[in-house]
Design a protein around this motif. Sequence first.
Motif, PDB file in Angstrom:
ATOM      1  N   GLU A 111     -18.252  26.278  92.243  1.00 33.36           N
ATOM      2  CA  GLU A 111     -17.813  27.278  91.259  1.00 33.36           C
ATOM      3  C   GLU A 111     -16.656  28.034  91.882  1.00 33.36           C
ATOM      4  OE1 GLU A 111     -19.313  27.521  88.412  1.00 33.36           O
ATOM      5  OE2 GLU A 111     -21.010  26.500  88.540  1.00 33.36           O
ATOM      6  N   PRO A 112     -15.549  28.163  91.229  1.00 29.85           N
ATOM      7  CA  PRO A 112     -14.553  28.842  91.784  1.00 29.85           C
ATOM      8  C   PRO A 112     -14.637  30.092  92.148  1.00 29.85           C
ATOM      9  CG  PRO A 112     -14.053  27.757  89.363  1.00 29.85           C
ATOM     10  CD  PRO A 112     -15.471  27.727  89.802  1.00 29.85           C
ATOM     11  N   ASP A 113     -15.597  30.910  91.569  1.00 34.09           N
ATOM     12  CA  ASP A 113     -15.845  32.318  91.946  1.00 34.09           C
ATOM     13  C   ASP A 113     -17.130  32.467  92.787  1.00 34.09           C
ATOM     14  OD1 ASP A 113     -17.442  31.486  89.927  1.00 34.09           O
ATOM     15  OD2 ASP A 113     -17.574  33.428  88.924  1.00 34.09           O
ATOM     16  N   ALA A 114     -17.653  31.047  93.307  1.00 32.57           N
ATOM     17  CA  ALA A 114     -18.779  31.341  94.156  1.00 32.57           C
ATOM     18  C   ALA A 114     -18.175  31.352  95.470  1.00 32.57           C
ATOM     19  CB  ALA A 114     -19.478  30.234  94.105  1.00 32.57           C
ATOM     20  N   ASP A 115     -17.212  31.289  95.863  1.00 33.30           N
ATOM     21  CA  ASP A 115     -16.559  31.184  97.447  1.00 33.30           C
ATOM     22  C   ASP A 115     -17.266  30.296  98.146  1.00 33.30           C
ATOM     23  OD1 ASP A 115     -14.621  32.036  99.316  1.00 33.30           O
ATOM     24  OD2 ASP A 115     -16.066  33.612  99.954  1.00 33.30           O
ATOM     25  N   VAL A 116     -17.679  29.025  97.936  1.00 32.27           N
ATOM     26  CA  VAL A 116     -18.440  28.323  98.530  1.00 32.27           C
ATOM     27  C   VAL A 116     -17.508  26.805  98.896  1.00 32.27           C
ATOM     28  CG1 VAL A 116     -20.504  26.657  98.562  1.00 32.27           C
ATOM     29  CG2 VAL A 116     -20.701  28.991  97.521  1.00 32.27           C
ATOM     30  N   ASP A 117     -17.190  26.641  99.990  1.00 27.04           N
ATOM     31  CA  ASP A 117     -16.613  25.456 100.461  1.00 27.04           C
ATOM     32  C   ASP A 117     -17.501  24.195 100.183  1.00 27.04           C
ATOM     33  OD1 ASP A 117     -15.788  22.998 102.344  1.00 27.04           O
ATOM     34  OD2 ASP A 117     -14.235  24.719 102.714  1.00 27.04           O
ATOM     35  N   PRO A 118     -16.713  23.323  99.541  1.00 25.80           N
ATOM     36  CA  PRO A 118     -17.651  22.150  99.230  1.00 25.80           C
ATOM     37  C   PRO A 118     -18.153  21.278 100.229  1.00 25.80           C
ATOM     38  CG  PRO A 118     -15.431  22.037  98.215  1.00 25.80           C
ATOM     39  CD  PRO A 118     -15.664  23.137  98.848  1.00 25.80           C
ATOM     40  N   LEU A 119     -17.569  21.378 101.453  1.00 27.67           N
ATOM     41  CA  LEU A 119     -17.758  20.644 102.660  1.00 27.67           C
ATOM     42  C   LEU A 119     -19.375  21.480 103.263  1.00 27.67           C
ATOM     43  CD1 LEU A 119     -17.174  18.329 104.480  1.00 27.67           C
ATOM     44  CD2 LEU A 119     -15.760  19.897 105.796  1.00 27.67           C
ATOM     45  N   ASP A 120     -19.107  22.851 103.070  1.00 25.40           N
ATOM     46  CA  ASP A 120     -20.214  23.623 103.581  1.00 25.40           C
ATOM     47  C   ASP A 120     -21.255  23.348 102.564  1.00 25.40           C
ATOM     48  OD1 ASP A 120     -18.824  24.677 105.606  1.00 25.40           O
ATOM     49  OD2 ASP A 120     -18.399  26.649 104.398  1.00 25.40           O
ATOM     50  N   ALA A 121     -21.022  23.212 101.594  1.00 27.09           N
ATOM     51  CA  ALA A 121     -22.104  22.788 100.431  1.00 27.09           C
ATOM     52  C   ALA A 121     -22.968  21.459 100.782  1.00 27.09           C
ATOM     53  CB  ALA A 121     -21.637  22.871  98.768  1.00 27.09           C
ATOM     54  N   LEU A 122     -22.079  20.466 101.186  1.00 28.24           N
ATOM     55  CA  LEU A 122     -22.498  19.322 101.621  1.00 28.24           C
ATOM     56  C   LEU A 122     -23.449  19.318 102.862  1.00 28.24           C
ATOM     57  CD1 LEU A 122     -22.997  16.193 101.267  1.00 28.24           C
ATOM     58  CD2 LEU A 122     -20.715  15.909 102.393  1.00 28.24           C
ATOM     59  N   GLY A 123     -23.057  20.098 103.827  1.00 27.38           N
ATOM     60  CA  GLY A 123     -23.919  20.339 105.085  1.00 27.38           C
ATOM     61  C   GLY A 123     -25.139  21.125 104.591  1.00 27.38           C
ATOM     62  N   ASP A 124     -25.368  21.988 103.682  1.00 27.03           N
ATOM     63  CA  ASP A 124     -26.382  22.774 103.353  1.00 27.03           C
ATOM     64  C   ASP A 124     -27.478  21.633 102.563  1.00 27.03           C
ATOM     65  OD1 ASP A 124     -25.289  25.088 104.192  1.00 27.03           O
ATOM     66  OD2 ASP A 124     -25.002  25.800 102.501  1.00 27.03           O
ATOM     67  N   ALA A 125     -26.833  21.053 101.723  1.00 25.76           N
ATOM     68  CA  ALA A 125     -27.523  20.158 100.999  1.00 25.76           C
ATOM     69  C   ALA A 125     -28.208  18.984 102.003  1.00 25.76           C
ATOM     70  CB  ALA A 125     -27.067  19.235  99.822  1.00 25.76           C
ATOM     71  N   SER A 126     -27.470  18.589 103.090  1.00 23.74           N
ATOM     72  CA  SER A 126     -27.889  17.615 104.028  1.00 23.74           C
ATOM     73  C   SER A 126     -29.175  18.073 104.747  1.00 23.74           C
ATOM     74  CB  SER A 126     -26.803  17.080 104.888  1.00 23.74           C
ATOM     75  OG  SER A 126     -25.818  16.378 104.422  1.00 23.74           O
ATOM     76  N   ARG A 127     -28.913  19.293 105.065  1.00 22.82           N
ATOM     77  CA  ARG A 127     -30.137  20.334 105.977  1.00 22.82           C
ATOM     78  C   ARG A 127     -31.103  19.980 105.120  1.00 22.82           C
ATOM     79  NH1 ARG A 127     -25.369  22.432 108.261  1.00 22.82           N
ATOM     80  NH2 ARG A 127     -25.079  23.908 106.615  1.00 22.82           N
ATOM     81  N   GLN A 128     -31.091  20.515 103.797  1.00 27.66           N
ATOM     82  CA  GLN A 128     -32.258  20.537 102.884  1.00 27.66           C
ATOM     83  C   GLN A 128     -33.106  19.193 102.657  1.00 27.66           C
ATOM     84  OE1 GLN A 128     -33.954  23.133 101.379  1.00 27.66           O
ATOM     85  NE2 GLN A 128     -35.415  21.594 100.907  1.00 27.66           N
ATOM     86  N   VAL A 129     -32.369  18.157 102.735  1.00 26.04           N
ATOM     87  CA  VAL A 129     -32.871  16.829 102.731  1.00 26.04           C
ATOM     88  C   VAL A 129     -33.699  16.697 103.919  1.00 26.04           C
ATOM     89  CG1 VAL A 129     -32.319  14.155 102.654  1.00 26.04           C
ATOM     90  CG2 VAL A 129     -31.281  15.822 101.056  1.00 26.04           C
ATOM     91  N   GLN A 130     -33.065  16.965 105.126  1.00 24.08           N
ATOM     92  CA  GLN A 130     -33.824  16.900 106.358  1.00 24.08           C
ATOM     93  C   GLN A 130     -35.020  17.585 106.323  1.00 24.08           C
ATOM     94  OE1 GLN A 130     -33.075  14.646 109.030  1.00 24.08           O
ATOM     95  NE2 GLN A 130     -35.042  15.167 109.469  1.00 24.08           N
ATOM     96  N   THR A 131     -35.015  18.842 105.975  1.00 24.06           N
ATOM     97  CA  THR A 131     -36.411  19.613 106.048  1.00 24.06           C
ATOM     98  C   THR A 131     -37.331  19.020 104.816  1.00 24.06           C
ATOM     99  OG1 THR A 131     -35.006  21.587 106.143  1.00 24.06           O
ATOM    100  CG2 THR A 131     -37.238  21.765 105.251  1.00 24.06           C
ATOM    101  N   THR A 132     -36.856  18.428 103.633  1.00 23.97           N
ATOM    102  CA  THR A 132     -37.792  17.795 102.979  1.00 23.97           C
ATOM    103  C   THR A 132     -38.429  16.612 103.427  1.00 23.97           C
ATOM    104  OG1 THR A 132     -36.502  18.518 100.999  1.00 23.97           O
ATOM    105  CG2 THR A 132     -37.977  16.497 100.540  1.00 23.97           C
TER     106      THR A 132
END
Length: 96
Positions: free
Chosen positions: A63-84
């Motif tokens: 999201e343009p106004d979310a101030d989230v770097d897509p690479l950081d989002a990928l890192g967060d998603a990867s950690r969530q997969v690992q937790t699952t």
Amino acid sequence: MELRVIERTDTELRIEVAGEDHTFMNVIKGALLQTDGVAAATYDVNPEQSGGQTEPVLSIQTEPDADVDPLDALGDASRQVQTTVDDFTSAFTAAV
């Protein structure tokens, strides 16, 4: 698995994920879609429709106004997969 950034902007990331197939790509795409600030996540593995591409390409848009770097989002998603996976492993070990 090898990763190669194809394109990166403040709100978009296209990354080649060599050596993977639909199984992994669906999991990471699903985790991305549940990540705060991610507007869209898709992947393409069809080389004939992609100009000769032979490895999956993951596309992330934040999201343009979310101030989230897509690479950081990928890192967060990867950690969530690992937790699952860790949670499943623990539950499986306890069940057998």
